[in-house]
Design a protein around this motif. Structure first.
Motif, PDB file in Angstrom:
ATOM      1  N   UNK A  63     -10.611 -23.169 -23.210  1.00  0.00           N
ATOM      2  CA  UNK A  63      -9.182 -23.368 -23.382  1.00  0.00           C
ATOM      3  C   UNK A  63      -8.649 -24.087 -22.141  1.00  0.00           C
ATOM      4  N   UNK A  64      -8.087 -25.289 -22.273  1.00  0.00           N
ATOM      5  CA  UNK A  64      -7.555 -26.000 -21.105  1.00  0.00           C
ATOM      6  C   UNK A  64      -6.483 -25.218 -20.358  1.00  0.00           C
ATOM      7  N   UNK A  71      -7.104 -21.844 -12.128  1.00  0.00           N
ATOM      8  CA  UNK A  71      -7.007 -22.694 -10.941  1.00  0.00           C
ATOM      9  C   UNK A  71      -5.772 -22.331 -10.120  1.00  0.00           C
ATOM     10  N   UNK A  72      -4.642 -22.131 -10.793  1.00  0.00           N
ATOM     11  CA  UNK A  72      -3.410 -21.751 -10.095  1.00  0.00           C
ATOM     12  C   UNK A  72      -3.583 -20.412  -9.381  1.00  0.00           C
ATOM     13  N   UNK A  73      -4.337 -19.499  -9.990  1.00  0.00           N
ATOM     14  CA  UNK A  73      -4.567 -18.180  -9.400  1.00  0.00           C
ATOM     15  C   UNK A  73      -5.636 -18.195  -8.314  1.00  0.00           C
ATOM     16  N   UNK A  79     -10.717 -29.462  -8.908  1.00  0.00           N
ATOM     17  CA  UNK A  79     -11.545 -30.657  -9.129  1.00  0.00           C
ATOM     18  C   UNK A  79     -12.382 -30.557 -10.401  1.00  0.00           C
ATOM     19  N   UNK A  80     -12.556 -29.340 -10.907  1.00  0.00           N
ATOM     20  CA  UNK A  80     -13.352 -29.158 -12.119  1.00  0.00           C
ATOM     21  C   UNK A  80     -12.511 -29.142 -13.386  1.00  0.00           C
ATOM     22  N   UNK A  81     -11.196 -29.280 -13.257  1.00  0.00           N
ATOM     23  CA  UNK A  81     -10.339 -29.241 -14.439  1.00  0.00           C
ATOM     24  C   UNK A  81     -10.648 -30.372 -15.418  1.00  0.00           C
ATOM     25  N   UNK A  82     -10.785 -31.588 -14.922  1.00  0.00           N
ATOM     26  CA  UNK A  82     -10.979 -32.742 -15.814  1.00  0.00           C
ATOM     27  C   UNK A  82     -12.231 -32.604 -16.673  1.00  0.00           C
ATOM     28  N   UNK A  85     -11.640 -29.755 -19.226  1.00  0.00           N
ATOM     29  CA  UNK A  85     -10.696 -30.148 -20.285  1.00  0.00           C
ATOM     30  C   UNK A  85     -11.350 -31.099 -21.281  1.00  0.00           C
ATOM     31  N   UNK A  86     -12.104 -32.058 -20.780  1.00  0.00           N
ATOM     32  CA  UNK A  86     -12.772 -33.003 -21.680  1.00  0.00           C
ATOM     33  C   UNK A  86     -13.744 -32.273 -22.602  1.00  0.00           C
ATOM     34  N   UNK A  87     -14.541 -31.368 -22.035  1.00  0.00           N
ATOM     35  CA  UNK A  87     -15.509 -30.624 -22.836  1.00  0.00           C
ATOM     36  C   UNK A  87     -14.820 -29.758 -23.880  1.00  0.00           C
TER      37      UNK A  87
END
Length: 228
Positions: A63-64, A71-73, A79-82, A85-87
Motif C-alpha cells: 500500500x503506497x 516513512x513519516x514515522x 529513498x525507498x518510497x519510489x 510505490x512502483x511495485x
C-alpha cells in the motif's frame, strides 16, 4: 532491494486479486453472496496472509499510503518510497487484470464498477465527496497507527499480522458503504482501470486522501505515542 520490490508486488497483487475478487465474483451471488462482511474479511485476510508470507522480506506494506506513513514515522527510508510505490501499483494492476480475465469468462459478465471506489453517484451509499474524503483520511490514519503499534517493540511478538488483518477488516466494514473502501491508492488505481463507470475520473481522491491520512497517522504516532 529487488527481493523487497518483488515481495511488495506479490503482496499487492494478492490484496487486489483477493479483496476485489471477493467483491466481483462472490459478493452479489444470489442467495449465497458473501455481502459486505465477506468482502471486508477477504481484504483483511489478504493482508494477514501476505504479512506472514512475504512481510519478513519487505515489511509487508502492499500500500503506497502505508509506505509513506511508515516513512513519516521514521520506520522506513524515504529513498525507498519510489520503488515500493512502483511495485505496489504494478502488482495491484496485474491483480486486477487477472481478476478481469477470470470474471469476463462468465457469459453475462458486466464490469460495472469492478469493485472500484467513488463518491456521490459512485459511492455505494451516495455519500458526498467531502464525506468520502474525511472517511478515507481518518480510516487510513488509524490503519497506519494500527500497523505502527502492532509492529512496535512493545507489542507482543508474532501477532502483528493478525492485528493488521483484523484492523483492515474493521476499516472495510466501516468504509464499504461510504466509498467502497480504499485506504490504498494502488488498490484504487487497479480497480478503476477496469471499471466501466467514471471511477477513473474520481481516483484522484483515493490517491490524495489515503496519503494525507497515512502521513497524519505517522506524525501522530511519532509525536504522541512512540516509546520504543
Amino acid at each position: 532491494m529487488m527481493r523487497r520490490v518483488w515481495a511488495e508486488a506479490f503482496g499487492t497483487f494478492w490484496l487486489v486479486f483477493g479483496g476485489c475478487g471477493a467483491a466481483v465474483l462472490a459478493a452479489g451471488v444470489p442467495d449465497v453472496g458473501i455481502g459486505y462482511l465477506g468482502v471486508a474479511l477477504a481484504f483483511g485476510l489478504t493482508v494477514l496472509t501476505m504479512v506472514y508470507a512475504v512481510g519478513g522480506i519487505s515489511g509487508g506494506h502492499f500500500n503506497p499510503a502505508v509506505s509513506l506513513g511508515l516513512a513519516v514515522a521514521g520506520r522506513f527510508a524515504y529513498k525507498d518510497l519510489a520503488p515500493y510505490w512502483a511495485a505496489q501499483v504494478v502488482g495491484g494492476a496485474l491483480g486486477a487484470a487477472v481478476l478481469f480475465a477470470i470474471a469476463s469468462g462468465k457469459p453475462d459478465f458486466v464490469a460495472g464498477g469492478f469493485a472500484s471506489n467513488g463518491y456521490d453517484a459512485l459511492s455505494p451509499g451516495g455519500y458526498s465527496m467531502i464525506a468520502v474524503l474525511v472517511a478515507e483520511i481518518v480510516l487510513t490514519g488509524f490503519f497506519v497507527l494500527i500497523i505502527l503499534g502492532a509492529t512496535s517493540k512493545l507489542a507482543p511478538a508474532g501477532f502483528a499480522g493478525i492485528a493488521i488483518g483484523l484492523g483492515l477488516t474493521l476499516i472495510h466494514l466501516i468504509g464499504i458503504p461510504v466509498s467502497n473502501t480504499s485506504v490504498n491508492p494502488a488498490r484504487s488505481i487497479a480497480a478503476a482501470l477496469f471499471a466501466e463507470t467514471g471511477a477513473l475520473g474520481q481516483v484522484w481522491l483515493f490517491i490524495v486522501a489515503p496519503l494525507i491520512g497515512a502521513a497524519l497517522g505517522g506524525l501522530l504516532w511519532k509525536a504522541l505515542l512512540e516509546r520504543d
